[in-house]
Each structure stands twice: as structure tokens, then as C-alpha cells.
Design a protein around this motif. Structure first.
Motif, PDB file in Angstrom:
ATOM      1  N   THR A 149       9.044   4.547  -1.774  1.00 52.89           N
ATOM      2  CA  THR A 149      10.056   4.398  -0.724  1.00 52.89           C
ATOM      3  C   THR A 149       9.818   3.046  -0.057  1.00 52.89           C
ATOM      4  O   THR A 149       8.730   2.475  -0.140  1.00 52.89           O
ATOM      5  CB  THR A 149       9.965   5.510   0.342  1.00 52.89           C
ATOM      6  N   GLN A 199       4.348   4.493 -10.804  1.00 54.74           N
ATOM      7  CA  GLN A 199       4.120   3.864  -9.504  1.00 54.74           C
ATOM      8  C   GLN A 199       3.243   2.621  -9.642  1.00 54.74           C
ATOM      9  O   GLN A 199       3.552   1.562  -9.079  1.00 54.74           O
ATOM     10  CB  GLN A 199       3.463   4.853  -8.535  1.00 54.74           C
ATOM     11  N   ILE A 250       5.018  12.015  -4.031  1.00 50.23           N
ATOM     12  CA  ILE A 250       5.356  13.325  -3.451  1.00 50.23           C
ATOM     13  C   ILE A 250       6.124  14.128  -4.493  1.00 50.23           C
ATOM     14  O   ILE A 250       7.080  13.622  -5.097  1.00 50.23           O
ATOM     15  CB  ILE A 250       6.207  13.166  -2.184  1.00 50.23           C
ATOM     16  N   ASN A 278       0.867  -1.177   0.000  1.00 49.51           N
ATOM     17  CA  ASN A 278       0.000   0.000   0.000  1.00 49.51           C
ATOM     18  C   ASN A 278       0.903   1.226   0.000  1.00 49.51           C
ATOM     19  O   ASN A 278       1.314   1.723   1.051  1.00 49.51           O
ATOM     20  CB  ASN A 278      -0.914   0.002   1.229  1.00 49.51           C
ATOM     21  N   ALA A 279       1.241   1.690  -1.200  1.00 49.20           N
ATOM     22  CA  ALA A 279       2.219   2.771  -1.326  1.00 49.20           C
ATOM     23  C   ALA A 279       1.593   4.117  -0.975  1.00 49.20           C
ATOM     24  O   ALA A 279       0.395   4.339  -1.157  1.00 49.20           O
ATOM     25  CB  ALA A 279       2.762   2.816  -2.751  1.00 49.20           C
ATOM     26  N   ASN A 280       2.432   5.010  -0.466  1.00 46.04           N
ATOM     27  CA  ASN A 280       1.992   6.381  -0.228  1.00 46.04           C
ATOM     28  C   ASN A 280       1.812   7.098  -1.564  1.00 46.04           C
ATOM     29  O   ASN A 280       2.425   6.727  -2.567  1.00 46.04           O
ATOM     30  CB  ASN A 280       3.036   7.129   0.613  1.00 46.04           C
ATOM     31  N   PRO A 281       0.990   8.130  -1.598  1.00 49.20           N
ATOM     32  CA  PRO A 281       0.860   8.916  -2.829  1.00 49.20           C
ATOM     33  C   PRO A 281       2.205   9.504  -3.246  1.00 49.20           C
ATOM     34  O   PRO A 281       3.088   9.727  -2.411  1.00 49.20           O
ATOM     35  CB  PRO A 281      -0.135  10.026  -2.445  1.00 49.20           C
ATOM     36  N   THR A 300      14.813   5.064  -1.629  1.00 50.18           N
ATOM     37  CA  THR A 300      13.830   5.930  -2.268  1.00 50.18           C
ATOM     38  C   THR A 300      14.065   5.950  -3.769  1.00 50.18           C
ATOM     39  O   THR A 300      15.200   5.799  -4.227  1.00 50.18           O
ATOM     40  CB  THR A 300      13.899   7.365  -1.710  1.00 50.18           C
TER      41      THR A 300
END
Length: 386
Positions: free
Chosen positions: A347, A133, A69, A64-67, A372
């Protein structure tokens, strides 16, 4: 007594300096700048695209990746009165006063964008970052990633064709099935990724992952790929060159010598910090670089080397490892995210498989290695996800 101590210290320092000078001279005499071509190992050609049958391979982790940046340049600091005396944005940006208002960092281009450019992320870049992504997350989970990894048995490491089989490599982060190894393989397998600079190539463990991805049937057809890297230890550089003959002929360049081109180039020497010493880097980045892998060793800060790398190669993406560790490469992530035109796509962390049964509290900082992935806005038609 104090004079005797000072004299003794001075003599010791002089002796040390003379010793280092003699070592350098000896090294230059016995290891002159030269180059050679190592042929691809015939025995490896038949196994170049070997993969484990998908039905037996294990899936990668679901993430579950972060949005994504996006970077921002701090324009509000451009005309700070402590930095620019009697300078205002309207005055500096409209007049020919660059010598007063701007310098090598606070440039007119960064501080005075047009109305259309101001704090706006190009829709094409945003779409590219989101597509990249999604593509990488899907690949990381895929059973064929790293050539297909067989589940471990009897406590042994998983067998993944993309990873080196040597015992030493298997104990390292890059020698085990990890998020870091998977994202490196997935990046390299993108059809638009054709050149990777594994800046600190060491013994070739990470370069082996890249080479395997480049030569897979799904991504390697018609792909004019190139891999390059630096290693100061000449024995280790020779080992990396031998490892990469699994996939292609290898150009082994020693010192600052620029030899015949090959799909893989290993430079036995320092990463250049000055333009006068950058003949190898300019040859490697003749057509730029798609991906640069940065994994500097402890206390290898490489400020000058990084700035020269940016100027000569202008990579489309950086994969930076060990960003959470003291005196490693985390500062490069922070520096790039201060500028406009960058996106942090993913990341993650990978455990250090060599650290078990920690008893030293300070060493626990090294138990997890964070990485990253940063991608540059290179303009239309230059998206890595295409």
C-alpha cells in the motif's frame, strides 16, 4: 400556488427526460457501434525502448513495507441465528439443506471448508506473496524504473521516459515520478504479467506507463502482451488510442462492437454492468487478466461492473487507486479482503500534484491519493512473481 409549482417541476422533468432521450438517439445515430485498427506510429518504433543512462538517473525511494496482509472470510457469521433459523454448522454442512442455510453470498463453499482448508494460508501462496513484495520493493528503488528518471531542474517535473510528456499529464499523479507510477510500471514489467486491463483508461497516461514497461528489453522479449481499457468520452478515448500507438497497433472499438484483436484495445463506451452488454469484456478477457487497474472517478461506484469483472476476467491482481477518497474505489479493497484467497502486498500514497496552496479544509482530503495492491491465490504455478 403549490399546484403551479408542482406542474412547473413536472414539466421541467419531462423536458429534461425528452432532451436526454434525444441526445442518446443522436449519439447512437452519429456514433454507431464500429471498430477500426490504428497502426503503430513508425516514428516511435526507433524510440520504443529508450531509457535514460543509469549513471544519470535517480533512485526510487527505499520503502519499509508492512508485512503482507491475508484476507479472511468471516465464517463465524455463517450460522448466526438471526440469519439461519434452527441452523447449526454441523447440520448445514453435513445435510443437503443449501436452500435453508446458504445463498449467493453465504455459500457452502465459503462456510463449510474442509479441515485442511480451515483458516490455513497455503504455504505456496505465502511464499508467492513474499517473493512478489520483495521483487516490487527492489524494482521501485531501481534506477531503471520508469525508463530511468532524470532529477528535476529549475522546478520542472522529472523526465521519465515511461511518463507522458504532455503538460496536462505531468500535473497528474500518473504523470509524475511517484510510488503509484513506479509500482504500476514494476508490476507490468514482471515476466509473468502479460495482460493488463486499465479499466478507466481516460487519455492513456497510466496505459502509457504499462506499455513502456511491456516493451522494455528486460521484460518484453518473447512476451505476448495485451493492454485494454474503457473510456466513455469518445474524444478522450481517441486520444488514448493515439497515445498507445507509441507501442503497438491499437484496436479502437466503439460501443459494443468487437473488432479484430490487437496488442492494445481501447473501447469508446461504458464499462459493462450486465452480461448481455459484456461482449467487449469477454473478448478482452478471453484468457483472463493478469492485472486490473481500478481508478474510478468520483461517485462512479460500479457495484454491478465490479461483480461482472470478477466473473468474466478473474484477475490475478488488482491495483486500486484513490482508496482513501470519498465515493471512490476503496470499498472494492474492503470487499475483496472479506473473502478467502487474497493478499494485500503493498500500500502507499502519492501526492496530488495539482493541489497546491489549499485554503479549503474539505479539499485537503484530496491532497494524498492512497493505493493498494491485492493479489489472488490462483493455485500452484500461477504466481505473478515467477
Amino acid at each position: 400556488h403549490r399546484c403551479q409549482v408542482k406542474i412547473a417541476c413536472f414539466v421541467t422533468l419531462c423536458a429534461g427526460a425528452i432532451y436526454l432521450f434525444l441526445v442518446a438517439v443522436h449519439s447512437a445515430e452519429h456514433h454507431p457501434d464500429k471498430w477500426e485498427i490504428l497502426p503503430m506510429e513508425p516514428a516511435k518504433k526507433a524510440n520504443l525502448r529508450r531509457t535514460v543512462r543509469a549513471g544519470h538517473a535517480k533512485r526510487g525511494p527505499r520503502i519499509n513495507a508492512n508485512p503482507v496482509i491475508y484476507s479472511r472470510f468471516p465464517r463465524h457469521l455463517c450460522f448466526n441465528t438471526d440469519r439461519v433459523v434452527n441452523g447449526t454448522e454441523s447440520k448445514c454442512c453435513s445435510e443437503s439443506s443449501e436452500s435453508v442455510c446458504f445463498d449467493m453470498f453465504w455459500t457452502k463453499e465459503r462456510c463449510c471448508p474442509t479441515a485442511a482448508e480451515r483458516d490455513v494460508i497455503r504455504p505456496e501462496f505465502k511464499a508467492c506473496a513474499d517473493d512478489l513484495q520483495r521483487s516490487l520493493l527492489s524494482c521501485i528503488e531501481d534506477v531503471s524504473t520508469l525508463g530511468g528518471c532524470m532529477p528535476s531542474e529549475n522546478g520542472e517535473p522529472e523526465h521519465c521516459p515511461a511518463l507522458l510528456d504532455e503538460a496536462v499529464s505531468a500535473r497528474k499523479v500518473s504523470g509524475r515520478d511517484s510510488m503509484f507510477a513506479r509500482v504500476l510500471w514494476c508490476l507490468s514489467s514482471l515476466p509473468s504479467a502479460k495482460s493488463v486491463l486499465d479499466l478507466f483508461i481516460a487519455g492513456g497516461a497510466t496505459a502509457h506507463i504499462i506499455g513502456h514497461a511491456f516493451t522494455q528489453l528486460s521484460s518484453g522479449i518473447g512476451k505476448d502482451w495485451h493492454i485494454a481499457g474503457y473510456e466513455l468520452d469518445r474524444e478522450l478515448a481517441r486520444e488514448a488510442a493515439k497515445v498507445m500507438t507509441h507501442f503497438s497497433e491499437v484496436g479502437y472499438w466503439q460501443g459494443t462492437a468487437v473488432g479484430d484483436s490487437a496488442k492494445t484495445i481501447v473501447v469508446a463506451g461504458l464499462v459493462p454492468a450486465e452480461e448481455n452488454d459484456a461482449s467487449t469484456l469477454r473478448a478482452i478477457c478471453r484468457e483472463g487478466a493478469d492485472i486490473v487497474l481500478l481508478d474510478p472517478d468520483f461517485q462512479v461506484l460500479m457495484q454491478a461492473e465490479f461483480l461482472l469483472l470478477e466473473k468474466v476476467c478473474r484477475p490475478r491482481a488488482y491495483l486500486i487507486n484513490n482508496i482513501n477518497l470519498p465515493a471512490h474505489g476503496g470499498w472494492m479493497r474492503e470487499t475483496l479482503m472479506q473473502y478467502d484467497g487474497w493478499a494485500e502486498i503493498l500500500t502507499g500514497v502519492a501526492p496530488d500534484f495539482m493541489l497546491r496552496g489549499l485554503k479549503d479544509g474539505a479539499r485537503s482530503i484530496f491532497a494524498l491519493r492512497a493505493w493498494t495492491l491485492l493479489v489472488r491465490d490462483h493455485g500452484e504455478g500461477r504466481c505473478l512473481a515467477q
